[in-house]
Design an enzyme around this catalytic site. Structure first.
Site, short mmCIF file in Angstrom:
data_model
loop_
_atom_site.label_atom_id
_atom_site.label_comp_id
_atom_site.label_asym_id
_atom_site.label_seq_id
_atom_site.Cartn_x
_atom_site.Cartn_y
_atom_site.Cartn_z
N PRO A 1 0.94 -1.26 -0.10
CA PRO A 1 -0.02 -0.09 -0.17
C PRO A 1 0.78 1.12 -0.06
CG PRO A 1 -0.16 -1.03 2.08
CD PRO A 1 0.57 -2.14 1.16
N ASN A 2 0.34 2.19 -0.70
CA ASN A 2 0.91 3.68 -0.87
C ASN A 2 2.16 4.01 -1.68
OD1 ASN A 2 -1.20 4.83 1.03
ND2 ASN A 2 -0.21 3.49 2.54
N ARG B 1 4.54 11.31 -2.17
CA ARG B 1 4.36 11.15 -0.84
C ARG B 1 6.00 11.34 0.04
NH1 ARG B 1 3.69 5.64 2.87
NH2 ARG B 1 4.96 4.47 1.50
N TYR C 1 11.17 9.07 1.31
CA TYR C 1 11.19 8.03 0.19
C TYR C 1 11.82 8.47 -1.25
CZ TYR C 1 7.93 5.81 3.56
OH TYR C 1 7.42 5.20 4.64
N ASN D 1 8.22 -5.48 -0.97
CA ASN D 1 8.01 -4.34 -0.10
C ASN D 1 6.66 -4.37 0.31
OD1 ASN D 1 7.93 -2.03 1.30
ND2 ASN D 1 9.04 -0.67 -0.32
N GLU E 1 13.09 -9.30 1.62
CA GLU E 1 12.15 -8.25 2.10
C GLU E 1 12.87 -7.02 1.88
OE1 GLU E 1 11.38 -8.63 6.10
OE2 GLU E 1 10.42 -6.56 6.30
N HIS F 1 12.72 -2.56 1.89
CA HIS F 1 12.21 -1.46 2.34
C HIS F 1 13.17 -0.10 1.79
CE1 HIS F 1 9.56 -3.25 4.95
NE2 HIS F 1 10.38 -4.25 5.25
N ARG G 1 13.06 4.76 12.20
CA ARG G 1 11.90 5.42 12.60
C ARG G 1 11.00 5.06 13.76
NH1 ARG G 1 9.14 4.88 6.74
NH2 ARG G 1 8.07 6.73 7.55
C1 DQA Z 1 8.31 0.86 3.74
C2 DQA Z 1 8.32 1.18 5.24
C3 DQA Z 1 7.03 0.85 5.92
O1 DQA Z 1 7.15 1.21 7.54
C4 DQA Z 1 5.92 1.91 5.46
O2 DQA Z 1 4.73 1.68 5.83
C5 DQA Z 1 6.00 2.01 3.91
C6 DQA Z 1 7.29 1.72 3.05
C7 DQA Z 1 9.81 1.48 2.87
O3 DQA Z 1 9.71 0.88 1.80
O4 DQA Z 1 10.49 1.97 3.81
O5 DQA Z 1 5.08 2.16 3.28
O6 DQA Z 1 8.06 -0.34 3.15
#
Ligand code: DQA
Length: 150
Positions: free
Chosen positions: A11-12, A19, A24, A75, A99, A101, A108
């Site tokens: 998501p997002n 964003r 990011y 991710n 995994e 990120h 964080r």
């Molecule tokens: C993320 C880190 C997550 O905590 C966050 O909710 C994201 C992006 C990252 O790529 O740094 O949506 O997965």
């Protein structure tokens, strides 16, 4: 083992580049996909690249990968920290899982420090920005090569 790799985004991540760019970065998900395709060609991997804001869709892609793919880069976005269902789906996948990120989740909020997905991941990349996807694919190619050599 199959050289097909699923690159899954939660998501997002469709808003990547727009964003919170201070966290990011300014690259979009389309930029990430383009870079993944370039490195996949170099590594002789085929990739399926997906993003969804819906948990069930990510689970369905993991099930699909189970039938066809050799590895997964994922991710999961915020599902990382909440989704036992995604962990269960990944546990039903036989190949290596990386995994990935973009941000350094350990720097964080504390709710980002726990990951369900890490329980099943061969490795975790965090804090390398969008370059983390390329590094994930490099590692996955190595793991697939090692498995093929055995
Ligand atoms: C993320 C880190 C997550 O905590 C966050 O909710 C994201 C992006 C990252 O790529 O740094 O949506 O997965």
């Amino acid at each position: 083992m199959s050289r097909l790799v699923y690159v899954l985004n939660g998501p997002n991540l469709n808003l990547l580049g727009k964003r919170q760019p201070e966290i990011y970065g300014r690259e979009t998900l389309a930029d990430v996909e383009r870079d993944c395709r370039a490195i996949a060609a170099e590594l002789k991997l085929d990739i399926r690249f997906h993003q969804s804001n819906r948990e069930y869709e990510i689970i369905d892609w993991i099930h699909e990968a189970r039938e066809t793919a050799g590895g997964i880069v994922i991710n999961p976005g915020a599902f990382t920290h909440t989704s036992i269902a995604i962990l269960d789906a990944l546990n039903a996948f036989d190949g290596p899982i990386i995994e990935c990120h973009i941000s350094n989740v350990h720097k964080r909020e504390s709710f980002r420090h726990h990951s369900y997905v890490s329980q099943v991941a061969s490795g975790v990349i965090a804090g390398f920005g969008t370059q983390g996807y390329q590094l994930s694919l490099r590692r996955l190619a190595r793991l697939l090569d090692d498995a093929a050599a055995q």
